[in-house]
Scaffold this active site. Structure first.
Site, PDB file in Angstrom:
ATOM      1  N   ASP A 168       5.007 -26.700  10.492  1.00 16.92           N
ATOM      2  CA  ASP A 168       6.277 -27.369  10.257  1.00 16.92           C
ATOM      3  C   ASP A 168       7.454 -26.397  10.231  1.00 16.92           C
ATOM      4  O   ASP A 168       8.594 -26.811  10.054  1.00 16.92           O
ATOM      5  CB  ASP A 168       6.223 -28.183   8.961  1.00 16.92           C
ATOM      6  CG  ASP A 168       7.064 -29.444   9.038  1.00 16.92           C
ATOM      7  OD1 ASP A 168       7.344 -29.900  10.165  1.00 16.92           O
ATOM      8  OD2 ASP A 168       7.446 -29.975   7.984  1.00 16.92           O
ATOM      9  N   LYS A 215       1.632 -36.683   1.891  1.00 16.66           N
ATOM     10  CA  LYS A 215       0.961 -37.041   3.131  1.00 16.66           C
ATOM     11  C   LYS A 215      -0.531 -37.270   2.876  1.00 16.66           C
ATOM     12  O   LYS A 215      -1.116 -36.651   1.975  1.00 16.66           O
ATOM     13  CB  LYS A 215       1.085 -35.909   4.150  1.00 16.66           C
ATOM     14  CG  LYS A 215       2.470 -35.631   4.683  1.00 16.66           C
ATOM     15  CD  LYS A 215       2.430 -34.450   5.650  1.00 16.66           C
ATOM     16  CE  LYS A 215       3.809 -34.100   6.178  1.00 16.66           C
ATOM     17  NZ  LYS A 215       4.306 -35.108   7.117  1.00 16.66           N
ATOM     18  N   LYS A 259      14.315 -25.299  11.795  1.00 14.51           N
ATOM     19  CA  LYS A 259      13.669 -25.839  10.586  1.00 14.51           C
ATOM     20  C   LYS A 259      12.534 -24.908  10.157  1.00 14.51           C
ATOM     21  O   LYS A 259      11.587 -24.694  10.900  1.00 14.51           O
ATOM     22  CB  LYS A 259      13.130 -27.239  10.862  1.00 14.51           C
ATOM     23  CG  LYS A 259      12.306 -27.840   9.719  1.00 14.51           C
ATOM     24  CD  LYS A 259      11.695 -29.170  10.147  1.00 14.51           C
ATOM     25  CE  LYS A 259      10.688 -29.681   9.129  1.00 14.51           C
ATOM     26  NZ  LYS A 259      10.010 -30.916   9.575  1.00 14.51           N
ATOM     27  N   GLU A 279      12.029 -34.355   4.777  1.00 12.08           N
ATOM     28  CA  GLU A 279      12.725 -33.204   4.187  1.00 12.08           C
ATOM     29  C   GLU A 279      13.372 -32.306   5.231  1.00 12.08           C
ATOM     30  O   GLU A 279      14.353 -31.617   4.933  1.00 12.08           O
ATOM     31  CB  GLU A 279      11.759 -32.384   3.326  1.00 12.08           C
ATOM     32  CG  GLU A 279      10.914 -31.367   4.058  1.00 12.08           C
ATOM     33  CD  GLU A 279       9.982 -31.959   5.116  1.00 12.08           C
ATOM     34  OE1 GLU A 279       9.708 -31.254   6.110  1.00 12.08           O
ATOM     35  OE2 GLU A 279       9.534 -33.114   4.972  1.00 12.08           O
ATOM     36  N   ASP A 304       9.241 -37.062   2.358  1.00 10.20           N
ATOM     37  CA  ASP A 304       8.561 -36.514   3.532  1.00 10.20           C
ATOM     38  C   ASP A 304       9.501 -36.432   4.726  1.00 10.20           C
ATOM     39  O   ASP A 304       9.100 -36.006   5.800  1.00 10.20           O
ATOM     40  CB  ASP A 304       7.330 -37.362   3.869  1.00 10.20           C
ATOM     41  CG  ASP A 304       6.379 -36.655   4.814  1.00 10.20           C
ATOM     42  OD1 ASP A 304       6.433 -35.404   4.892  1.00 10.20           O
ATOM     43  OD2 ASP A 304       5.582 -37.338   5.489  1.00 10.20           O
ATOM     44  N   ARG A 346      15.197 -32.866   7.898  1.00  9.62           N
ATOM     45  CA  ARG A 346      16.597 -33.155   8.235  1.00  9.62           C
ATOM     46  C   ARG A 346      17.523 -32.787   7.076  1.00  9.62           C
ATOM     47  O   ARG A 346      18.699 -32.530   7.291  1.00  9.62           O
ATOM     48  CB  ARG A 346      16.742 -34.627   8.629  1.00  9.62           C
ATOM     49  CG  ARG A 346      16.491 -35.618   7.519  1.00  9.62           C
ATOM     50  CD  ARG A 346      16.125 -36.987   8.036  1.00  9.62           C
ATOM     51  NE  ARG A 346      14.809 -36.970   8.656  1.00  9.62           N
ATOM     52  CZ  ARG A 346      14.260 -38.029   9.259  1.00  9.62           C
ATOM     53  NH1 ARG A 346      14.916 -39.168   9.319  1.00  9.62           N
ATOM     54  NH2 ARG A 346      13.059 -37.943   9.804  1.00  9.62           N
ATOM     55  N   ASP A 368       4.396 -28.473   4.658  1.00  9.73           N
ATOM     56  CA  ASP A 368       4.953 -29.752   4.233  1.00  9.73           C
ATOM     57  C   ASP A 368       3.851 -30.643   3.679  1.00  9.73           C
ATOM     58  O   ASP A 368       3.084 -31.236   4.435  1.00  9.73           O
ATOM     59  CB  ASP A 368       5.660 -30.432   5.402  1.00  9.73           C
ATOM     60  CG  ASP A 368       6.271 -31.766   5.001  1.00  9.73           C
ATOM     61  OD1 ASP A 368       6.470 -31.985   3.792  1.00  9.73           O
ATOM     62  OD2 ASP A 368       6.545 -32.587   5.895  1.00  9.73           O
TER      63      ASP A 368
END
Length: 460
Positions: free
Chosen positions: A249, A238, A226, A310, A308, A312, A231
Site C-alpha cells: 500500500d 480488513k 501514497k 485512509e 479504510d 486519500r 493498511d
C-alpha cells in the site's frame, strides 16, 4: 552496467542471435551450410514466437542462436522477455532481424529482476551484450528506477515502516545532490492533520517526507506518493484476504521514488520535488474513528466515513502542500481503490486529469513504451457522492450506492489542487499477481516508464 546487460567492450566473441519469422526460415536455410540445414530440420525448428535453437559448429560449440518471431515481429519488451527466458547460460548479441534493440534489451533486463533479500533465488544466466553504448546510457535510469520501485514494494512491512521509507527517500536524494526534510510530531499534527490522524494509531510514528532536487529556475515538477506502509483498514478492519498484500500500500510512494530516480539519473532539467506521507494504518486506542472530523491542511473539513479509505486522506494534505508553490505539474500516485481493479484489472491503471493536452500526451507515451494506462473521467455530477452533512467533504461515497469508487476518490483529491498548472492522479495497483512476459511476480513499477518518457520529451 551490471546485471544481465553488458557492454560490448566487456566481452569477446559473444554468440550471435538471429531472429527469423516463420516465412523467413526457408530463405535462411537456403543460404546456410549443409550441417546447419540438417541440424535445424532434425530439431524441427519452426520459428514459432519465442522458440530458440542453438546451432553448433564442427567442434560442437554453439555457433549461433536462432530465435523465432512466428508470423511477424512482436513487441520489443515481450521479445526481450522471451530471449531472457529461453537463452542458455552465456553471453549473446543481437545479430540480424531485430528492429528495436533498445526495447529488447529493456525487456531482457526487466525479466531478469529477482527480489532475493530474504531467499536465495536462481537468476537467469544469459547475458545480453549491447554494442551501442548509447542504449546502455538510455536504459540505465529506467532500469534503476524500476528496480528501486519493485524493491521497496517487495520489502515486508516489518522492515519497511514509515522511518525506513523516509530513510530510503532521503538517501536517494542525497545520492543525487538533492535535499530532504522529515516532518513529525507536533509539527505534523498541526500542519498536516490528516496525515497525523491516519498514522497516529501505530507505534511507528507517522511523518511527511519532502525532498527537492534541481535548480529553482527550471520547471517545477512535483510527485506525490501514497506511503501507507501497511493498511489494516484501521477500525474498519480488513478481512484477512484483503490484508495479505497490504505491504504494497506504499506502492504510490515507491513508484514516485522510482520515477524520481529516473529523472535524477537522467539529469532532466527540472526542479523536482517529491512529497510522501509515510504512515501505518494500525489499530489501537489512538486510532482515528468512523465519524471523526478533521480540518485538513487546506482548511477543508473532512468527515471520516470509513477508516479504510485512509490513502486519500494522507494524499489530501500532501497535495495541499504541493499545490502551495503552484508547480507546473503535480503527479500523484497511489494504490488507492479496489474499484479501479474491478474496472481495469491489475495491469492497466486509470489516470485522471482535467488537462486535455496532458491526458493525450500521457496516452501517447503510454502506448509508445508499452506501459499501459487508461484515462477515466473526473465526472462532476459524482461530487454529490462525497458530501457530508457535518463537514465540507466525506472521504468515501456516502450516497448508499457503492458506485464509481475510483472516480469519487479522484474527485475528493481534486479539491486539494487549485494552483498547479496541471495535475494528474494515477490509481495504480503496484503488483503483478501472475508473472507474464517481462513482468515478474510481486511489486510492480507501474506508469513510471510512461511518465518518464513523457517528462523527458516535454521538459528534457
Amino acid at each position: 552496467m551490471h546485471g544481465p546487460l553488458i557492454s560490448a567492450n566487456e566481452i569477446i566473441n559473444p554468440i550471435p542471435v538471429v531472429a527469423l519469422s516463420a516465412s523467413e526460415l526457408e530463405e535462411h536455410l537456403d543460404a546456410a551450410d549443409a550441417m546447419t540445414k540438417s541440424w535445424v530440420k532434425a530439431q524441427e525448428f519452426t520459428a514459432a514466437f519465442g522458440e530458440t535453437l542453438a546451432v553448433p559448429n564442427q567442434a560442437g560449440e554453439i555457433k549461433t542462436i536462432l530465435f523465432g518471431y512466428g508470423e511477424s515481429q512482436s513487441e520489443a519488451l515481450e521479445t526481450g522477455a522471451a530471449l531472457n527466458k529461453m537463452l542458455p547460460a552465456g553471453a549473446f548479441e543481437l545479430s540480424k532481424g531485430f528492429d528495436d534493440p533498445a526495447g529488447i534489451a529493456l525487456g531482457f533486463s526487466l525479466t531478469a529482476y529477482r527480489f532475493d533479500a530474504y531467499k536465495k533465488l536462481s537468476a537467469p544466466k544469459a547475458r545480453l551484450v549491447v554494442s551501442e553504448q548509447g542504449i546502455l546510457e538510455e536504459l540505465e535510469p529506467i532500469i534503476a528506477g524500476t528496480r528501486l520501485a519493485k524493491d521497496l514494494i517487495n520489502t515486508p512491512a516489518n522492515d519497511m515502516g514509515p522511518e525506513e521509507l523516509a530513510v530510503a527517500a532521503s538517501q536517494l536524494f542525497e545520492d543525487h545532490g538533492g535535499s530532504s526534510k522529515i516532518i513529525m510530531g507536533d509539527v505534523l499534527e498541526n500542519e498536516f492533520p490528516l496525515v497525523h490522524a491516519v498514522g497516529n494509531g501505530s507505534d511507528r510514528a507517522p511523518r511527511l517526507i519532502d525532498a527537492i532536487w534541481g535548480k529553482d529556475t527550471d520547471p517545477k515538477i512535483t510527485l506525490v506518493g501514497k506511503g501507507v506502509v501497511f493498511d489494516s483498514g484501521g477500525l474498519d478492519v480488513k478481512p484477512a484476504a484483503g490484508m495479505i498484500l497490504m505491504k504494497k500500500d506504499m506502492g504510490g510512494a515507491a513508484n514516485a521514488l522510482g520515477l524520481a530516480a529516473m529523472i535524477m539519473k537522467a539529469k532532466l532539467p527540472m526542479r523536482l520535488r517529491v512529497i510522501i506521507p509515510a504512515v501505518e494504518n494500525a489499530i489501537s486506542g489512538r486510532s482515528f474513528r468512523p465519524s471523526d472530523i478533521f480540518t485538513s491542511r487546506k482548511g477543508l473539513s473532512v468527515e471520516v466515513a470509513n477508516t479504510d479509505a485512509e490513502g486519500r486522506l494522507v494524499l489530501a494534505d500532501a497535495l495541499a502542500l504541493a499545490d502551495e508553490e503552484s508547480p507546473e505539474l503535480i503527479v500523484d500516485m497511489a494504490t488507492l481503490t479496489g474499484a479501479a481493479r474491478a474496472a481495469l484489472g491489475p495491469d492497466v491503471p486509470p489516470y485522471y486529469t482535467d488537462d486535455e493536452d496532458l491526458a493525450e500526451v500521457i496516452a501517447v507515451h503510454s502506448e509508445a513504451v508499452n506501459d499501459p494506462l487508461w484515462r477515466m473521467p473526473l465526472w462532476k455530477p459524482y461530487r454529490k457522492y462525497i458530501t457530508s452533512k457535518t463537514a465540507d467533504l466525506a472521504n468515501i461515497n456516502t450516497s448508499g450506492a457503492g458506485f464509481a469508487g475510483s472516480i469519487t476518490a479522484a474527485l475528493f483529491l481534486q479539491n486539494f489542487v487549485k494552483n498547479a498548472g496541471s495535475w494528474v492522479h494515477l490509481d495504480i495497483y503496484g503488483w503483478t499477481p501472475i508473472e507474464k512476459d517481462f513482468k515478474t511476480h510481486g511489486g510492480e513499477a507501474q506508469a513510471i516508464r510512461a511518465l518518464f518518457d513523457m517528462l523527458k520529451t516535454r521538459f528534457g
